[in-house]
Scaffold this motif. Sequence first.
Motif, short mmCIF file in Angstrom:
data_model
loop_
_atom_site.label_atom_id
_atom_site.label_comp_id
_atom_site.label_asym_id
_atom_site.label_seq_id
_atom_site.Cartn_x
_atom_site.Cartn_y
_atom_site.Cartn_z
N TYR A 134 6.81 7.09 10.99
CA TYR A 134 8.03 7.56 11.63
C TYR A 134 9.15 6.54 11.41
N GLY A 135 10.38 7.03 11.50
CA GLY A 135 11.52 6.13 11.36
C GLY A 135 12.46 6.54 10.25
N GLN A 136 13.21 5.58 9.77
CA GLN A 136 14.30 5.87 8.84
C GLN A 136 13.82 6.18 7.43
N GLU A 212 14.76 14.22 10.95
CA GLU A 212 14.68 13.86 12.37
C GLU A 212 13.77 14.80 13.14
N ASP A 217 12.49 8.85 15.58
CA ASP A 217 11.93 8.08 16.69
C ASP A 217 12.99 7.27 17.43
N GLU A 218 14.25 7.42 17.03
CA GLU A 218 15.32 6.67 17.69
C GLU A 218 16.51 7.56 18.02
#
Length: 273
Positions: A134-136, A212, A217-218
């Motif tokens: 997960y993430g960018q 997303e 996750d952000e």
Amino acid sequence: MVEIESRARAPRTRWGSAPAVSAAVWPVIGLVALVAAWWLATSATSLVHPAVLPPPGEVLAAFLHRPEELLTGTWITTRETVLGFLLATAGGVLLGIALATSRTTDRMFSPLLVALNAVPKITFAPLLVIALDYGQKPILTMVVLLSFFPVVLATTTGLTSTPNDLVELTRSLDASRWQTFVKVRFPIALPQMFVGLKVAMPLAAIGAVIGEFYAGDEGGLGYAILQYSGVADGATAWAAILLVGILSIILYYALVLVERLMLPWVRETTSAR
């Protein structure tokens, strides 16, 4: 003869300032008409159930209820969209140059690019999460996957559309292939390349939202849409959807402005409005 010329020139003088006025007035009229139709469909006539499409007032109230969260999500999605678009532009232009300058490279990779573009990119999302977590990283990869092909295609098309007489002229002047590319082929290809970039920019925003959905996750607008979708708080999800649209419009016209600043001669030498 003078009278005919004056009549022929009259419309241009009469409407000379029309583009500047239209650029400001017509979008506002279109927005008012859209909001009015939206309100009629959801409130006045009840053609659409509020769970599917809330009235404009509820969407505005939802935004005012969570402005910080939605604006933070807008910034996150904007950052991912722009960064992924820049990566897709750099890679797409380089590959487009390779395809346009080498027939062997074109024959090797063009069919593979067509096949990759034909696959729905959403099918890669679960695999990207498994491979990149997960993430960018998976989000940027999804942005690149969606916006890469138009850049490659436009770059290749532009570089292979150089008029033959200009190529012959450079040869008669003993110009090298590099000089021909820098002085003739690349500048002529720029308008076509910007067409591909303008197609790729909205696709980059779509890629960020899809990424997303699966790997956010952000925060981000896609994360907000997924979180608030449903009967309980669908208005907030629609507020995030509208922010995605506004973001796409801003980024698109920012790219149009860059095109006009970089290529002022296009509007002077063509029939562009």
